[in-house]
Scaffold this motif. Sequence first.
Motif, PDB file in Angstrom:
ATOM      1  N   SER A  22       0.833  -1.216  -0.100  1.00  0.00           N
ATOM      2  CA  SER A  22      -0.119  -0.021   0.073  1.00  0.00           C
ATOM      3  C   SER A  22       0.741   1.423  -0.113  1.00  0.00           C
ATOM      4  O   SER A  22       0.653   2.176  -0.947  1.00  0.00           O
ATOM      5  CB  SER A  22      -0.855   0.139   1.226  1.00  0.00           C
ATOM      6  OG  SER A  22      -1.572   0.958   1.266  1.00  0.00           O
ATOM      7  N   ARG A  23       1.750   1.395   0.668  1.00  0.00           N
ATOM      8  CA  ARG A  23       2.820   2.388   0.882  1.00  0.00           C
ATOM      9  C   ARG A  23       3.573   2.516  -0.348  1.00  0.00           C
ATOM     10  O   ARG A  23       3.639   3.548  -1.066  1.00  0.00           O
ATOM     11  CB  ARG A  23       3.803   2.345   1.960  1.00  0.00           C
ATOM     12  CG  ARG A  23       4.838   3.361   2.301  1.00  0.00           C
ATOM     13  CD  ARG A  23       4.613   4.390   2.743  1.00  0.00           C
ATOM     14  NE  ARG A  23       5.623   5.116   3.365  1.00  0.00           N
ATOM     15  CZ  ARG A  23       5.520   6.367   3.441  1.00  0.00           C
ATOM     16  NH1 ARG A  23       4.266   6.950   3.402  1.00  0.00           N
ATOM     17  NH2 ARG A  23       6.430   7.160   3.612  1.00  0.00           N
ATOM     18  N   MET A  24       3.961   1.428  -1.034  1.00  0.00           N
ATOM     19  CA  MET A  24       4.496   1.395  -2.378  1.00  0.00           C
ATOM     20  C   MET A  24       3.766   2.043  -3.352  1.00  0.00           C
ATOM     21  O   MET A  24       4.103   3.083  -4.126  1.00  0.00           O
ATOM     22  CB  MET A  24       4.994   0.164  -2.888  1.00  0.00           C
ATOM     23  CG  MET A  24       5.779   0.130  -4.029  1.00  0.00           C
ATOM     24  SD  MET A  24       5.049   0.018  -5.672  1.00  0.00           S
ATOM     25  CE  MET A  24       3.864  -1.262  -5.203  1.00  0.00           C
ATOM     26  N   GLU A  25       2.445   1.622  -3.293  1.00  0.00           N
ATOM     27  CA  GLU A  25       1.436   2.272  -4.372  1.00  0.00           C
ATOM     28  C   GLU A  25       1.364   3.937  -4.229  1.00  0.00           C
ATOM     29  O   GLU A  25       1.140   4.549  -5.045  1.00  0.00           O
ATOM     30  CB  GLU A  25      -0.068   1.565  -4.057  1.00  0.00           C
ATOM     31  CG  GLU A  25       0.093   0.282  -4.492  1.00  0.00           C
ATOM     32  CD  GLU A  25       0.349  -0.041  -6.127  1.00  0.00           C
ATOM     33  OE1 GLU A  25       0.119   0.813  -6.958  1.00  0.00           O
ATOM     34  OE2 GLU A  25       0.879  -0.932  -6.547  1.00  0.00           O
ATOM     35  N   TYR A  83       2.174  14.641   3.193  1.00  0.00           N
ATOM     36  CA  TYR A  83       1.231  13.532   3.628  1.00  0.00           C
ATOM     37  C   TYR A  83       2.209  12.329   3.637  1.00  0.00           C
ATOM     38  O   TYR A  83       2.132  11.497   4.618  1.00  0.00           O
ATOM     39  CB  TYR A  83       0.088  13.628   3.115  1.00  0.00           C
ATOM     40  CG  TYR A  83      -0.645  12.308   3.004  1.00  0.00           C
ATOM     41  CD1 TYR A  83      -1.236  11.985   4.220  1.00  0.00           C
ATOM     42  CD2 TYR A  83      -0.590  11.382   2.041  1.00  0.00           C
ATOM     43  CE1 TYR A  83      -1.773  10.559   4.336  1.00  0.00           C
ATOM     44  CE2 TYR A  83      -1.370  10.011   2.147  1.00  0.00           C
ATOM     45  CZ  TYR A  83      -2.147   9.790   3.190  1.00  0.00           C
ATOM     46  OH  TYR A  83      -2.375   8.576   3.412  1.00  0.00           O
ATOM     47  N   LEU A  84       2.914  12.271   2.440  1.00  0.00           N
ATOM     48  CA  LEU A  84       3.516  10.874   2.482  1.00  0.00           C
ATOM     49  C   LEU A  84       4.750  10.778   3.159  1.00  0.00           C
ATOM     50  O   LEU A  84       5.008   9.500   3.578  1.00  0.00           O
ATOM     51  CB  LEU A  84       3.696  10.917   0.868  1.00  0.00           C
ATOM     52  CG  LEU A  84       4.175   9.322   0.242  1.00  0.00           C
ATOM     53  CD1 LEU A  84       3.148   8.475   0.295  1.00  0.00           C
ATOM     54  CD2 LEU A  84       4.278   9.513  -1.266  1.00  0.00           C
ATOM     55  N   PHE A  85       5.688  11.843   2.996  1.00  0.00           N
ATOM     56  CA  PHE A  85       6.896  11.538   3.660  1.00  0.00           C
ATOM     57  C   PHE A  85       6.920  12.062   5.048  1.00  0.00           C
ATOM     58  O   PHE A  85       7.572  11.531   5.782  1.00  0.00           O
ATOM     59  CB  PHE A  85       7.989  12.265   2.742  1.00  0.00           C
ATOM     60  CG  PHE A  85       8.108  11.608   1.383  1.00  0.00           C
ATOM     61  CD1 PHE A  85       8.131  10.188   1.252  1.00  0.00           C
ATOM     62  CD2 PHE A  85       7.501  12.253   0.407  1.00  0.00           C
ATOM     63  CE1 PHE A  85       8.425   9.694   0.010  1.00  0.00           C
ATOM     64  CE2 PHE A  85       7.519  11.546  -0.956  1.00  0.00           C
ATOM     65  CZ  PHE A  85       8.026  10.316  -1.053  1.00  0.00           C
ATOM     66  N   ALA A  86       6.124  13.017   5.561  1.00  0.00           N
ATOM     67  CA  ALA A  86       6.195  13.590   6.782  1.00  0.00           C
ATOM     68  C   ALA A  86       4.949  13.084   7.919  1.00  0.00           C
ATOM     69  O   ALA A  86       5.266  12.762   9.095  1.00  0.00           O
ATOM     70  CB  ALA A  86       6.063  14.951   6.795  1.00  0.00           C
ATOM     71  N   GLY A  87       3.873  12.847   7.242  1.00  0.00           N
ATOM     72  CA  GLY A  87       2.655  12.703   7.835  1.00  0.00           C
ATOM     73  C   GLY A  87       2.595  11.071   8.373  1.00  0.00           C
ATOM     74  O   GLY A  87       2.119  10.888   9.435  1.00  0.00           O
TER      75      GLY A  87
END
Length: 94
Positions: A15-18, A68-72
């Motif tokens: 899911s993270r990779m997507e 959102y993706l890299f800090a959240g």
Amino acid sequence: MENNLEKLKYKRAKSRMEEIKAFYMMLGGCFLLMPYLIFINMKVNPELQWFWFPLFGFGISILGYALYLFAGKDWEEKKIKELMEEERRNSKSL
């Protein structure tokens, strides 16, 4: 039990990779589309530089998604671990 845990970890990683893949596709689309919009703007009506509006919109959306993706995600994981630890301490004290 461990097999289920591995499946869960795999599902989260996938899911993270997507999500990361979608971010890079959005970034690539921006880099492909913006020069085209600038070219059209300069060819048709160079006095009114309207290309700044979509550029600004793309910039804000990419920045928001990157945050959102890299800090959240890290903040969410830390908070979950903190709450689980607090729950564990409370259950031991009872």
